[in-house]
Scaffold this motif. Structure first.
Motif: not given
Length: 602
Positions: A216-222, A224-230
């Protein structure tokens, strides 16, 4: 007769015994409370299960088990209730799922929770991801279990997949949405205690809680990938569960899963039996009565709450986990935007700015009202609302630009028409101040009535300048043109009176006018001084009355009238004098200078 008598007696006794057993033991079995419709798209209530619940007068708590089909949910519930497969919930080993809809064990467990006697019901739900069902149906089952339960056991085999997180996130959001539609959007959703139950033998050096927290931990998104944001948004949507979640691991009871119903506790894995008892204690420790708006529910209140939630779920158009909430709300935004466009498309441009603003406000309010009724998700609603508002603003900008364009075209056409009219009035054959003023007023009136929209103010200023310039130019040339015209007219009338109709009074009047005009300007050195003479004012007023009046516009009819007068004069010159000579009372020129009786001289 004796045989019939005994048959009747035995029948009565059997009915009595059956009735007695129904009142005592009939609830010791599972009952459906929610069933699918024939198309497996919507849900309907089952009265059997509702009666089992509504008879309870004490506060109610519910433990629901959710998870994929063939993941052992029904077997787990039987273990928690200390029931065998043959007396508890039905367990299936076939490819299709055994449980349909949501089932309840008719006999609740009685627990003392914080000094309150509470009836705990156990709910078995139909497994998701089975064949022959729509995603919307699975989501309704999931969401309904989330709303109903006090403890929600998420039964997962082996590990926590991304799809499991997405489905739970969506179910929580779905439950929150329709809970709000029943209780009001301002009423906070009261989530159940969430228990992640992972059926796995080995955890590779980490606890199940650590494994769930890591999933459930947030995935790092340095980047700015939209899929990771989702992916991270899905995790954010579980924030409503807060600290209400825990995790527990349960090993496999036995390697021969198809024969679990025939095995006793002594045949099962001892570690499984130990962990099962720990799970019972964990559930008993975290369960609390079902609370809705700060009030615990008894059986009848619980059923009434369930009916309202199910009605909202079936009535509302909802997305599915196959189509994310953003995609669903995007479709709602597009529909509401089309509604706004359709309303604004009925306007006839150009129109006044305030009228356009009022129409925009009404159309926007209608679109936003439709969005409030159709949108999904509280957290997603704000971003979708802002998106719709931005889209409406963009469309409104285009409509404002179109209104300015149409207004400019209309006002430009009216301005050009007025300018052409003013130019025509400048070159009248017979100069007339009255006709110029009438054309001036008509042009002003048509512009005031027809020029509308944002370009009106700009073109009003241009009109004032153009009309003022035209008026000044006309007035400047008016007296001079009228003076020249009158001089020419007096000379023409001298010729007509002397040589054509030979009417001495016309000739004399023409000479008087010509002499006045010429001698006056010679005496006072300029023709401008004539314009202040009362005689000139009388001449001008007489001229205006003759040239332009409500009956006759002489400038328009000058040529026809001139031709008619010329023909009449020609006729009079040739034939009229012979017929009317004796009747003519006015002095005429006598063309017979030497009569017939005058004697001739040699």
């Amino acid at each position: 007769m004796d045989i019939s008598h005994w048959v009747f007696v035995v029948s009565v006794l059997l009915l009595f015994l059956a009735s007695g057993s129904f009142s005592i033991d009939s609830f010791h079995q599972p009952f459906p409370i929610v069933e699918p419709d024939p198309g497996h798209t919507k849900l309907r209530l089952s009265r059997e299960g509702l009666e089992a619940i509504s008879r309870i007068n004490t506060p109610i708590a519910a433990v629901a088990v959710i998870g994929p089909y063939r993941s052992g949910k029904s077997f787990l519930l039987n273990q928690l209730l200390s029931l065998s497969c043959y007396e508890g919930f039905g367990v299936g080993h076939m490819r299709d799922t055994k449980t349909k809809g949501i089932w309840v064990w008719g006999t609740p467990l009685e627990l003392n929770i914080d000094g309150v006697r509470t009836s705990v019901f156990y709910l078995d739900t139909e497994g998701f991801e089975s064949v022959g069902k729509s995603n919307v149906y699975d989501d309704r089952i999931f969401a309904l279990a989330t709303v109903m339960s006090s403890v929600l056991i998420y039964n997962l085999p082996e590990t926590v997949r991304e799809a499991d997180i997405s489905r739970l996130s969506f179910a929580v959001e779905l439950a929150e949405e329709f809970y709000g539609r029943v209780k009001g959007q301002d009423v906070a959703f009261e989530p159940a205690k969430l228990l992640w139950l992972i059926q796995r033998d080995f955890l590779e050096g980490k606890t199940v809680k650590e494994m769930v927290d890591e999933a459930l931990r947030h995935v790092p998104n340095t980047g700015g990938d939209k899929n990771i944001d989702q992916v991270n948004q899905i995790r954010d949507s579980l924030a409503v569960m807060g600290d209400n979640s825990t995790a527990f691991s349960l090993p496999q009871p036995h390697l021969m899963r198809t024969k679990l119903c025939d095995l006793k506790d002594d045949d099962l894995d001892p570690m499984y039996v130990k962990k099962r008892e720990q799970l019972k204690e964990l559930v008993a420790s975290i369960i609390r009565p079902k609370i809705v708006q700060g009030k615990s529910l008894n059986g009848k209140e619980f059923v009434s709450f369930l009916e309202k939630i199910l009605e909202a779920l079936n009535k509302g158009e909802i997305p599915s986990t196959g189509s994310l909430v953003e995609v669903f709300n995007k479709g709602i935004v597009e529909r509401c935007l089309k509604l706004y466009n359709r309303r604004m498309g009925k306007l006839r441009l150009p129109m006044p700015e305030q009228s356009l603003q009022d129409a925009h406000d009404r159309s926007r309010e209608e679109a936003m009202k439709a969005f409030d009724e159709l949108h999904f998700g509280r957290r997603h609603a704000k971003s979708s609302f802002e998106q719709l508002d931005e889209d409406i603003k963009e469309v409104n900008k285009n409509i404002i630009m179109a209104n300015e364009y149409h207004s400019a075209r209309l006002c430009e056409a009216l301005y050009t028409q007025c300018e052409d009219n003013m130019d025509q009035l400048q070159v009248l054959r017979l100069p007339s101040m009255a006709k110029f003023n009438a054309g001036f007023l008509q042009c002003n009136r048509s512009f005031e009535q027809e020029c509308i929209g944002p370009s009106r103010a700009n073109y009003e200023q241009r009109m004032v300048k153009m009309m003022g310039k035209s008026r000044s130019l006309f007035i400047k040339e008016y007296n001079q043109r009228l003076f020249n015209w009158l001089v020419t007219f007096s000379l023409i009338m001298v010729m007509v009176g002397r040589f054509i109709i030979k009417f001495i009074l016309i000739e004399m009047a023409a000479w008087v006018l010509f002499i006045f005009l010429e001698t006056y300007t010679r005496m006072f050195w300029s023709s401008e001084s004539l314009y202040y003479n009362p005689v000139w004012h009388f001449i001008v007023s007489t001229w205006e009355t003759i040239v332009y009046n409500p009956i006759l516009d002489l400038d328009r009819w000058a040529i026809p009238i001139g031709c008619t007068v010329a023909l009449w004069m020609l006729y009079w010159r040739c034939y009229g004098r012979r017929k009317h000579k004796s009747r003519w009372l006015l002095p005429m020129y006598n063309s017979h200078k030497s009569g017939s009786n005058r004697p001739r001289s040699d």
